[in-house]
Scaffold this motif. Sequence first.
Motif, PDB file in Angstrom:
ATOM      1  N   THR A   2      36.572  66.396  73.514  1.00  0.00           N
ATOM      2  CA  THR A   2      37.939  66.818  73.775  1.00  0.00           C
ATOM      3  C   THR A   2      37.981  68.245  74.304  1.00  0.00           C
ATOM      4  O   THR A   2      38.776  68.562  75.180  1.00  0.00           O
ATOM      5  N   TRP A   5      38.033  68.701  77.987  1.00  0.00           N
ATOM      6  CA  TRP A   5      39.188  68.269  78.786  1.00  0.00           C
ATOM      7  C   TRP A   5      40.165  69.420  78.948  1.00  0.00           C
ATOM      8  O   TRP A   5      40.491  70.094  77.974  1.00  0.00           O
ATOM      9  N   LEU A  26      49.019  68.600  76.176  1.00  0.00           N
ATOM     10  CA  LEU A  26      47.994  67.669  75.707  1.00  0.00           C
ATOM     11  C   LEU A  26      46.726  67.858  76.527  1.00  0.00           C
ATOM     12  O   LEU A  26      46.730  68.568  77.531  1.00  0.00           O
ATOM     13  N   HIS A  27      45.655  67.208  76.085  1.00  0.00           N
ATOM     14  CA  HIS A  27      44.386  67.271  76.810  1.00  0.00           C
ATOM     15  C   HIS A  27      44.156  65.977  77.581  1.00  0.00           C
ATOM     16  O   HIS A  27      44.497  64.898  77.087  1.00  0.00           O
ATOM     17  N   ASP A  30      42.099  64.196  83.788  1.00  0.00           N
ATOM     18  CA  ASP A  30      42.722  64.389  85.099  1.00  0.00           C
ATOM     19  C   ASP A  30      44.225  64.069  85.020  1.00  0.00           C
ATOM     20  O   ASP A  30      44.731  63.676  83.971  1.00  0.00           O
ATOM     21  N   ALA A  32      46.133  61.690  86.312  1.00  0.00           N
ATOM     22  CA  ALA A  32      46.573  60.323  86.036  1.00  0.00           C
ATOM     23  C   ALA A  32      46.510  60.027  84.537  1.00  0.00           C
ATOM     24  O   ALA A  32      47.428  59.432  83.959  1.00  0.00           O
ATOM     25  N   MET A  33      45.426  60.474  83.908  1.00  0.00           N
ATOM     26  CA  MET A  33      45.315  60.225  82.470  1.00  0.00           C
ATOM     27  C   MET A  33      46.260  61.118  81.677  1.00  0.00           C
ATOM     28  O   MET A  33      46.709  60.742  80.592  1.00  0.00           O
ATOM     29  N   ASN A  36      49.412  59.192  81.602  1.00  0.00           N
ATOM     30  CA  ASN A  36      49.303  58.104  80.627  1.00  0.00           C
ATOM     31  C   ASN A  36      49.398  58.626  79.198  1.00  0.00           C
ATOM     32  O   ASN A  36      50.098  58.065  78.360  1.00  0.00           O
ATOM     33  N   ASN A  37      48.670  59.710  78.936  1.00  0.00           N
ATOM     34  CA  ASN A  37      48.693  60.271  77.582  1.00  0.00           C
ATOM     35  C   ASN A  37      50.083  60.788  77.235  1.00  0.00           C
ATOM     36  O   ASN A  37      50.539  60.652  76.095  1.00  0.00           O
ATOM     37  N   ARG A  39      52.838  59.621  78.297  1.00  0.00           N
ATOM     38  CA  ARG A  39      53.653  58.444  77.985  1.00  0.00           C
ATOM     39  C   ARG A  39      53.453  58.063  76.515  1.00  0.00           C
ATOM     40  O   ARG A  39      54.410  57.763  75.803  1.00  0.00           O
ATOM     41  N   ASP A  40      52.200  58.091  76.082  1.00  0.00           N
ATOM     42  CA  ASP A  40      51.918  57.657  74.710  1.00  0.00           C
ATOM     43  C   ASP A  40      52.328  58.685  73.670  1.00  0.00           C
ATOM     44  O   ASP A  40      52.733  58.337  72.564  1.00  0.00           O
ATOM     45  N   VAL A  41      52.183  59.957  74.021  1.00  0.00           N
ATOM     46  CA  VAL A  41      52.446  60.992  73.017  1.00  0.00           C
ATOM     47  C   VAL A  41      53.925  61.372  72.968  1.00  0.00           C
ATOM     48  O   VAL A  41      54.464  61.653  71.914  1.00  0.00           O
ATOM     49  N   ARG A  44      57.555  57.498  73.582  1.00  0.00           N
ATOM     50  CA  ARG A  44      57.539  56.196  72.924  1.00  0.00           C
ATOM     51  C   ARG A  44      58.930  55.668  72.614  1.00  0.00           C
ATOM     52  O   ARG A  44      59.125  54.494  72.386  1.00  0.00           O
TER      53      ARG A  44
ATOM     54  N   PRO B  36      38.429  59.121  69.625  1.00  0.00           N
ATOM     55  CA  PRO B  36      37.688  60.287  70.119  1.00  0.00           C
ATOM     56  C   PRO B  36      38.566  61.505  70.407  1.00  0.00           C
ATOM     57  O   PRO B  36      38.068  62.618  70.397  1.00  0.00           O
ATOM     58  N   ALA B  37      39.839  61.310  70.694  1.00  0.00           N
ATOM     59  CA  ALA B  37      40.715  62.448  70.966  1.00  0.00           C
ATOM     60  C   ALA B  37      42.080  62.140  70.373  1.00  0.00           C
ATOM     61  O   ALA B  37      42.452  60.973  70.222  1.00  0.00           O
ATOM     62  N   GLU B  39      44.975  62.315  71.659  1.00  0.00           N
ATOM     63  CA  GLU B  39      45.812  61.535  72.567  1.00  0.00           C
ATOM     64  C   GLU B  39      45.443  60.056  72.509  1.00  0.00           C
ATOM     65  O   GLU B  39      46.317  59.184  72.544  1.00  0.00           O
ATOM     66  N   ILE B  42      46.717  58.433  69.219  1.00  0.00           N
ATOM     67  CA  ILE B  42      48.131  58.058  69.274  1.00  0.00           C
ATOM     68  C   ILE B  42      48.317  56.809  70.134  1.00  0.00           C
ATOM     69  O   ILE B  42      49.069  55.897  69.785  1.00  0.00           O
ATOM     70  N   ALA B  43      47.603  56.763  71.257  1.00  0.00           N
ATOM     71  CA  ALA B  43      47.716  55.608  72.149  1.00  0.00           C
ATOM     72  C   ALA B  43      47.263  54.331  71.439  1.00  0.00           C
ATOM     73  O   ALA B  43      47.907  53.280  71.551  1.00  0.00           O
ATOM     74  N   ASN B  46      49.838  53.243  68.976  1.00  0.00           N
ATOM     75  CA  ASN B  46      50.974  52.639  69.682  1.00  0.00           C
ATOM     76  C   ASN B  46      50.692  51.179  70.014  1.00  0.00           C
ATOM     77  O   ASN B  46      51.553  50.307  69.833  1.00  0.00           O
ATOM     78  N   TYR B 139      51.926  47.462  79.915  1.00  0.00           N
ATOM     79  CA  TYR B 139      51.369  48.805  79.770  1.00  0.00           C
ATOM     80  C   TYR B 139      49.973  48.759  79.141  1.00  0.00           C
ATOM     81  O   TYR B 139      49.072  49.479  79.574  1.00  0.00           O
ATOM     82  N   ARG B 143      46.683  50.345  80.914  1.00  0.00           N
ATOM     83  CA  ARG B 143      45.890  51.387  80.248  1.00  0.00           C
ATOM     84  C   ARG B 143      44.440  50.931  80.037  1.00  0.00           C
ATOM     85  O   ARG B 143      43.500  51.672  80.355  1.00  0.00           O
ATOM     86  N   ASP B 146      42.507  50.759  83.354  1.00  0.00           N
ATOM     87  CA  ASP B 146      42.190  52.099  83.846  1.00  0.00           C
ATOM     88  C   ASP B 146      40.980  52.665  83.107  1.00  0.00           C
ATOM     89  O   ASP B 146      40.061  53.214  83.728  1.00  0.00           O
ATOM     90  N   ARG B 150      37.221  53.589  84.482  1.00  0.00           N
ATOM     91  CA  ARG B 150      36.723  54.962  84.364  1.00  0.00           C
ATOM     92  C   ARG B 150      35.389  55.023  83.631  1.00  0.00           C
ATOM     93  O   ARG B 150      34.470  55.733  84.043  1.00  0.00           O
TER      94      ARG B 150
END
Lengths: 94, 255
Positions: A2, A5, A26-27, A30, A32-33, A36-37, A39-41, A44, B36-37, B39, B42-43, B46, B139, B143, B146, B150
Amino acid sequence: MTSEWPLWEVFIRGQHGLSHRHVGSLHAPDAAMAINNARDVYTRRNEGVSIWVVRSSDIAASAPGEKGPLFDPSNSKVYRHPTFYEVPEEAGNM
Amino acid sequence: MGAPSPDADLQAFLLRMGDSCLILGHRVSEWCGHAPALEDDIAMANVALDLIGHTRLWLELAGEVEGAGRSADDLAFLRDAGGFRNVLLVELPNGDFGNTLMRQFLFDAWHVPKLRGLAASSDVRVAGVAQTAVREANYHLSRSTDLVIRLGDGTAESHGRMQAALDRLWPYTFDLLDVDDGEAALAGVGVVPRAAEVAGAWRDHVETALAEATLVAPADGPEHRGGRPGLHTEHIGYILAEMQFLQRAYPGAVW
């Protein structure tokens, strides 16, 4: 992992017509991620219709030491603060 | 007793959907606090919560169709392993993060076309649940796809882990795409999508993503089946022991 990032600042537009607001950071590896992150953090519970992310390192910020020169003069000029007008009731919230 | 009634077929199918979401939701929730992180943590939580939400809808409907007064909670917490109808893929252990993501990806690629078909079901109750669930599943798929791309097309370390995960999980995709006579009968009357339609969409999505991820699906090897008649891997018992402990030890306990 982490710690490698980069940090991103997240801006969310809540409703159409309102501007994006900073909601936090957030971390992510790139952009795009980071979206996405975000959106999740942060979205919701239907908070947003649009997400901006920007690398924290790309933000130029004023230094706390400059606080005086930047902000002090404005407080001495009362006419800059629109407190002398009565808003007609029909105008509603301004 | 003659052939199984349409209601029995429908109930079995609803259990298959609900149980698959329940067991996967439980598995994914095991990552809570361990991803691992922050973020990712949380994902993952969810996704787990979305799946448990789908579970409630499917199992409530299963209980309603059964007509024996069993609630979604009764079905989730008071059946034994042999009564569970989930696809085998979802009960496999999490392994490393890559293995968990690969399992999610293979499931999501099936879940989305399945729900899209179900959203147009001739049974309005089924269509209603699917229309709610498919928005979240879309979604999940975007996710997991992706991340699989990666990590597959990433470092030598991540590529190796993703390929190993694919090799390990691939045999269980046969069970995932399998349908029985009951489900085929439901497809015949438009309650569920046809198996070939879902399998075709699954294959298209998986092949495209794996190619981009520079991963190769095993050309031959074992084909595991059995979730539908309730024949499980050895892992299901451990999941249920943890998941059902409270209701077994303190029957009827509520928050």
